[in-house]
Design an enzyme around this catalytic site. Sequence first.
Site, PDB file in Angstrom:
ATOM      1  N   CYS A  81       0.855  -1.182   0.000  1.00  0.00           N
ATOM      2  CA  CYS A  81       0.000   0.000   0.000  1.00  0.00           C
ATOM      3  C   CYS A  81       0.896   1.240   0.000  1.00  0.00           C
ATOM      4  O   CYS A  81       2.029   1.196   0.430  1.00  0.00           O
ATOM      5  CB  CYS A  81      -0.948   0.099   1.185  1.00  0.00           C
ATOM      6  SG  CYS A  81      -2.070  -1.275   1.359  1.00  0.00           S
ATOM      7  N   ARG A 139       3.947  -0.725  -4.899  1.00  0.00           N
ATOM      8  CA  ARG A 139       3.734  -1.235  -3.544  1.00  0.00           C
ATOM      9  C   ARG A 139       2.367  -1.857  -3.354  1.00  0.00           C
ATOM     10  O   ARG A 139       2.068  -2.443  -2.314  1.00  0.00           O
ATOM     11  CB  ARG A 139       3.886  -0.105  -2.547  1.00  0.00           C
ATOM     12  CG  ARG A 139       5.286   0.357  -2.602  1.00  0.00           C
ATOM     13  CD  ARG A 139       5.612   1.388  -1.621  1.00  0.00           C
ATOM     14  NE  ARG A 139       7.040   1.500  -1.642  1.00  0.00           N
ATOM     15  CZ  ARG A 139       7.819   1.278  -0.617  1.00  0.00           C
ATOM     16  NH1 ARG A 139       7.312   0.953   0.531  1.00  0.00           N
ATOM     17  NH2 ARG A 139       9.116   1.384  -0.733  1.00  0.00           N
ATOM     18  N   TRP A 153      -2.935  -2.605  -1.499  1.00  0.00           N
ATOM     19  CA  TRP A 153      -2.706  -4.042  -1.645  1.00  0.00           C
ATOM     20  C   TRP A 153      -3.615  -4.685  -0.605  1.00  0.00           C
ATOM     21  O   TRP A 153      -3.423  -4.516   0.591  1.00  0.00           O
ATOM     22  CB  TRP A 153      -1.238  -4.372  -1.374  1.00  0.00           C
ATOM     23  CG  TRP A 153      -0.891  -5.804  -1.601  1.00  0.00           C
ATOM     24  CD1 TRP A 153      -0.582  -6.390  -2.789  1.00  0.00           C
ATOM     25  CD2 TRP A 153      -0.810  -6.842  -0.612  1.00  0.00           C
ATOM     26  NE1 TRP A 153      -0.315  -7.726  -2.603  1.00  0.00           N
ATOM     27  CE2 TRP A 153      -0.444  -8.034  -1.285  1.00  0.00           C
ATOM     28  CE3 TRP A 153      -1.004  -6.880   0.766  1.00  0.00           C
ATOM     29  CZ2 TRP A 153      -0.269  -9.248  -0.620  1.00  0.00           C
ATOM     30  CZ3 TRP A 153      -0.834  -8.103   1.425  1.00  0.00           C
ATOM     31  CH2 TRP A 153      -0.471  -9.253   0.731  1.00  0.00           C
ATOM     32  N   ASN A 164      -2.117   2.291   5.953  1.00  0.00           N
ATOM     33  CA  ASN A 164      -1.299   1.126   5.585  1.00  0.00           C
ATOM     34  C   ASN A 164      -1.115   0.287   6.840  1.00  0.00           C
ATOM     35  O   ASN A 164      -0.910   0.848   7.918  1.00  0.00           O
ATOM     36  CB  ASN A 164       0.114   1.556   5.154  1.00  0.00           C
ATOM     37  CG  ASN A 164       0.139   2.188   3.788  1.00  0.00           C
ATOM     38  OD1 ASN A 164      -0.882   2.253   3.123  1.00  0.00           O
ATOM     39  ND2 ASN A 164       1.308   2.647   3.393  1.00  0.00           N
ATOM     40  N   GLY A 165      -1.102  -1.031   6.695  1.00  0.00           N
ATOM     41  CA  GLY A 165      -0.875  -1.889   7.860  1.00  0.00           C
ATOM     42  C   GLY A 165      -2.105  -2.735   8.148  1.00  0.00           C
ATOM     43  O   GLY A 165      -2.985  -2.873   7.295  1.00  0.00           O
ATOM     44  N   GLU A 188      16.140 -19.159  -6.609  1.00  0.00           N
ATOM     45  CA  GLU A 188      15.856 -17.781  -7.028  1.00  0.00           C
ATOM     46  C   GLU A 188      15.296 -17.762  -8.462  1.00  0.00           C
ATOM     47  O   GLU A 188      14.362 -17.023  -8.763  1.00  0.00           O
ATOM     48  CB  GLU A 188      17.143 -16.945  -6.898  1.00  0.00           C
ATOM     49  CG  GLU A 188      17.056 -15.507  -7.367  1.00  0.00           C
ATOM     50  CD  GLU A 188      15.967 -14.672  -6.697  1.00  0.00           C
ATOM     51  OE1 GLU A 188      15.377 -15.100  -5.705  1.00  0.00           O
ATOM     52  OE2 GLU A 188      15.691 -13.576  -7.225  1.00  0.00           O
ATOM     53  N   LYS A 212      11.612 -16.324  -9.453  1.00  0.00           N
ATOM     54  CA  LYS A 212      11.397 -15.280 -10.470  1.00  0.00           C
ATOM     55  C   LYS A 212      10.376 -15.757 -11.497  1.00  0.00           C
ATOM     56  O   LYS A 212       9.481 -15.023 -11.871  1.00  0.00           O
ATOM     57  CB  LYS A 212      12.702 -14.938 -11.212  1.00  0.00           C
ATOM     58  CG  LYS A 212      13.712 -14.112 -10.493  1.00  0.00           C
ATOM     59  CD  LYS A 212      13.354 -12.676 -10.293  1.00  0.00           C
ATOM     60  CE  LYS A 212      12.703 -12.455  -8.960  1.00  0.00           C
ATOM     61  NZ  LYS A 212      13.554 -12.283  -7.812  1.00  0.00           N
ATOM     62  N   GLU A 215       6.766 -15.936  -9.958  1.00  0.00           N
ATOM     63  CA  GLU A 215       6.092 -14.688  -9.564  1.00  0.00           C
ATOM     64  C   GLU A 215       5.700 -13.821 -10.755  1.00  0.00           C
ATOM     65  O   GLU A 215       4.702 -13.118 -10.686  1.00  0.00           O
ATOM     66  CB  GLU A 215       6.875 -13.904  -8.513  1.00  0.00           C
ATOM     67  CG  GLU A 215       8.147 -13.269  -8.956  1.00  0.00           C
ATOM     68  CD  GLU A 215       8.894 -12.582  -7.810  1.00  0.00           C
ATOM     69  OE1 GLU A 215       8.254 -11.953  -6.966  1.00  0.00           O
ATOM     70  OE2 GLU A 215      10.133 -12.663  -7.797  1.00  0.00           O
ATOM     71  N   HIS A 245      14.530 -38.755  -4.753  1.00  0.00           N
ATOM     72  CA  HIS A 245      13.806 -39.003  -3.505  1.00  0.00           C
ATOM     73  C   HIS A 245      12.364 -38.519  -3.584  1.00  0.00           C
ATOM     74  O   HIS A 245      11.718 -38.356  -2.550  1.00  0.00           O
ATOM     75  CB  HIS A 245      14.547 -38.339  -2.334  1.00  0.00           C
ATOM     76  CG  HIS A 245      15.931 -38.859  -2.154  1.00  0.00           C
ATOM     77  ND1 HIS A 245      16.187 -40.145  -1.741  1.00  0.00           N
ATOM     78  CD2 HIS A 245      17.131 -38.295  -2.399  1.00  0.00           C
ATOM     79  CE1 HIS A 245      17.499 -40.337  -1.709  1.00  0.00           C
ATOM     80  NE2 HIS A 245      18.100 -39.225  -2.113  1.00  0.00           N
ATOM     81  N   LYS A 298       5.558  -4.659  -3.671  1.00  0.00           N
ATOM     82  CA  LYS A 298       6.917  -4.431  -3.190  1.00  0.00           C
ATOM     83  C   LYS A 298       6.825  -4.007  -1.733  1.00  0.00           C
ATOM     84  O   LYS A 298       5.890  -3.322  -1.358  1.00  0.00           O
ATOM     85  CB  LYS A 298       7.508  -3.294  -4.029  1.00  0.00           C
ATOM     86  CG  LYS A 298       8.999  -3.184  -3.985  1.00  0.00           C
ATOM     87  CD  LYS A 298       9.613  -4.031  -5.041  1.00  0.00           C
ATOM     88  CE  LYS A 298      11.105  -3.887  -5.080  1.00  0.00           C
ATOM     89  NZ  LYS A 298      11.687  -5.011  -5.847  1.00  0.00           N
TER      90      LYS A 298
HETATM   91  C1  F6R Z   1      10.819 -11.511  -4.984  1.00  0.00           C
HETATM   92  C2  F6R Z   1      10.880 -10.466  -3.991  1.00  0.00           C
HETATM   93  C3  F6R Z   1      10.464 -10.799  -2.611  1.00  0.00           C
HETATM   94  C4  F6R Z   1      11.294 -10.009  -1.582  1.00  0.00           C
HETATM   95  C5  F6R Z   1      10.757 -10.264  -0.172  1.00  0.00           C
HETATM   96  C6  F6R Z   1      11.605  -9.570   0.880  1.00  0.00           C
HETATM   97  O1  F6R Z   1      11.278 -11.065  -6.225  1.00  0.00           O
HETATM   98  O2  F6R Z   1      11.233  -9.337  -4.276  1.00  0.00           O
HETATM   99  O3  F6R Z   1      10.552 -12.163  -2.364  1.00  0.00           O
HETATM  100  O4  F6R Z   1      12.618 -10.405  -1.674  1.00  0.00           O
HETATM  101  O5  F6R Z   1       9.453  -9.797  -0.080  1.00  0.00           O
HETATM  102  O6  F6R Z   1      11.663  -8.201   0.672  1.00  0.00           O
HETATM  103  P1  F6R Z   1      12.827  -7.338   1.254  1.00  0.00           P
HETATM  104  O7  F6R Z   1      14.099  -7.719   0.594  1.00  0.00           O
HETATM  105  O8  F6R Z   1      12.441  -5.914   0.954  1.00  0.00           O
HETATM  106  O9  F6R Z   1      12.872  -7.598   2.739  1.00  0.00           O
END
Ligand code: F6R
Length: 609
Positions: free
Chosen positions: A2, A27, A75, A100-101, A482, A486, A489, A505, A604
């Site tokens: 948010c 965000r 969000w 927010n929260g 990773e 990627k 997501e 396994h 984000k």
């Molecule tokens: C995936 C991604 C998330 C963040 C996670 C932690 O591409 O960006 O998995 O890595 O939400 O976020 P931070 O690094 O801001 O604590």
Amino acid sequence: MCGIVAAAARREVSEILLEGLRRLEYRGYDSAGMALIDNDRHLLLHKKKGKVSELERAQALDPYHGCTGIAHTRWATHGEPSGANSHPHISGQRVALVHNGIIENHSALRAELQGAGYDFASATDSEVVAHLLHRELEAGRSLLEAMRAAVARLEGAYAIAAVDTQHPEEVVGAREGSPLVVGVGIGENFLASDQLALRQVTDRFIYLEEGDLVLISPSTIQILDVDGRPAERSKTRIEAAVESAELGDFDHYMIKEIYEQPRALAATLLCEPDHSISDTAFGERAAAILDRVQTVQIVACGTSYHAGMVARYWLEELAGMPCEVEVASEFRYRKRVQHEGTLLVMISQSGETADTLAALRNRSEGEFIGSLVIANVDNSSLVRESDLVFLTRAGPEIGVASTKAFTTQLVALLMLTIVLGRRRGMTAERERALVGALQSLPDHVQETLMMDPAIEELSGAFIPKRHALFLGRGIHYPIAMEGALKLKEISYIHAEAYPAGELKHGPLALVDEDMPVVAVAPSDDLLEKLKSNLEEVRSRGGQLFVFADIQSGFANEPGITVLPMPHCPEVIKPIIYTVALQLLSYHVALQKGTDVDKPRNLAKSVTVE
Ligand code: F6R
């Protein structure tokens, strides 16, 4: 998670608020809204489900004007994404509020307020705060006092901004557990959940502390601390970022940020003229804490957790330093026994991730000899609350899928490995070799970026697939994780990563001609083992996509497509291979037509639990 923007000015603020929301949209992008108080003290409200562009369209069709206003991009947590559930929430046609929260005691408050005659228009937890504020204002309190009384009733986390038609020049704000910053202007002041939202109007900011309340008008800023006492908070001037948050010639932030990696990596590596790493890279007080470290506990989420997993291999192999790594959401609730001399290391791009922050805040007295955060955002909560800080210099990362933040975290973690390794007998020669490898990194990443057309071509094979497996061994297992994260997501293809030795396994049962299998296969000590694992896949008809350097000895054959990777020092291979996997997921998502920068359901900076 948010985004909040608010303004108290002597000029029309709707465009400032909309621009702020555009900058914060990464965000949260389920819905957006804006409330303005016009010259006749009327409350004007636009709220739209969907992206900020929907709100812009509403404002273009029916323009509202005002010099005081609040805005929000959401969000969803409580209540589906919808017009009704979007913020601002209104109470009594006088109060508008954005939040927010998460308000944990919202059900009890809702029942109480309904009992007092308040009607609820949404299913959100946030609406209770608007009504609480209204009730306090109706009791005759000032805006600041009313907010103080309202938040005293809340349990949970919040950053709040609100306006009241009877105080038409003022915006009131509060923070507890979610960030809120004051933007200081000339004849105008602002609030936002991230300074990025306000860089268009000011470079001077006041970071509020936990429990602070704030009242802004065009000419004043009044702050009360958690005990209600007037508080002075210092102003910070923020330098212009080297990388702007603009898209420039790129189609998406994600690809822009992938291509920014050579510069970001070079900027993050702080080394001395004699090719050593100074302890002070981790803060002035670093040496005293680092001298006492016996073991390292890394805590992080998502991609940052993967960086921690890579670091464990480096710390144990190169520095002889025991290391544990755990996801923050588990770590924070576990009864723990720490070894003596443990350094708590948190990795977080945003510096605001709620679970990671809780791991720091909930530590018990004496549990750690100190805390270090590796973050990309200065003045974030983790940065302000940790003993030691390393700031990666990735520049703003807007794409929701983390790319350059991850690889710069790895640079920071290898630097940490070096300063701790020195204390455990790492020779100066070894240190110089590792620093030399890090210095060569930008060039090797540049070479990897030149594989872009080949990776784009290969990505077509993934479009009709619903699942994919990623395999790696040793330090490249977290890189496979990773890569899988990627892909899932941003392309919504279900992807899992396994340490290749685990295949037989269980997961081997999934392998058939419909299962693309991506292997991270640089030439290293485990290559021969990996090759046998890949044979197990091939003999079951699995389609292999192997990222490997020439020394690995793979060749294109039926069932195997090889992506030739640049040759580079062993220690930086995890970073180079990551870049190739970032490109793969980008191209798959692009061809699938998903929203690369704003994948569904994500946001984000995850500031709620
Ligand atoms: C995936 C991604 C998330 C963040 C996670 C932690 O591409 O960006 O998995 O890595 O939400 O976020 P931070 O690094 O801001 O604590």
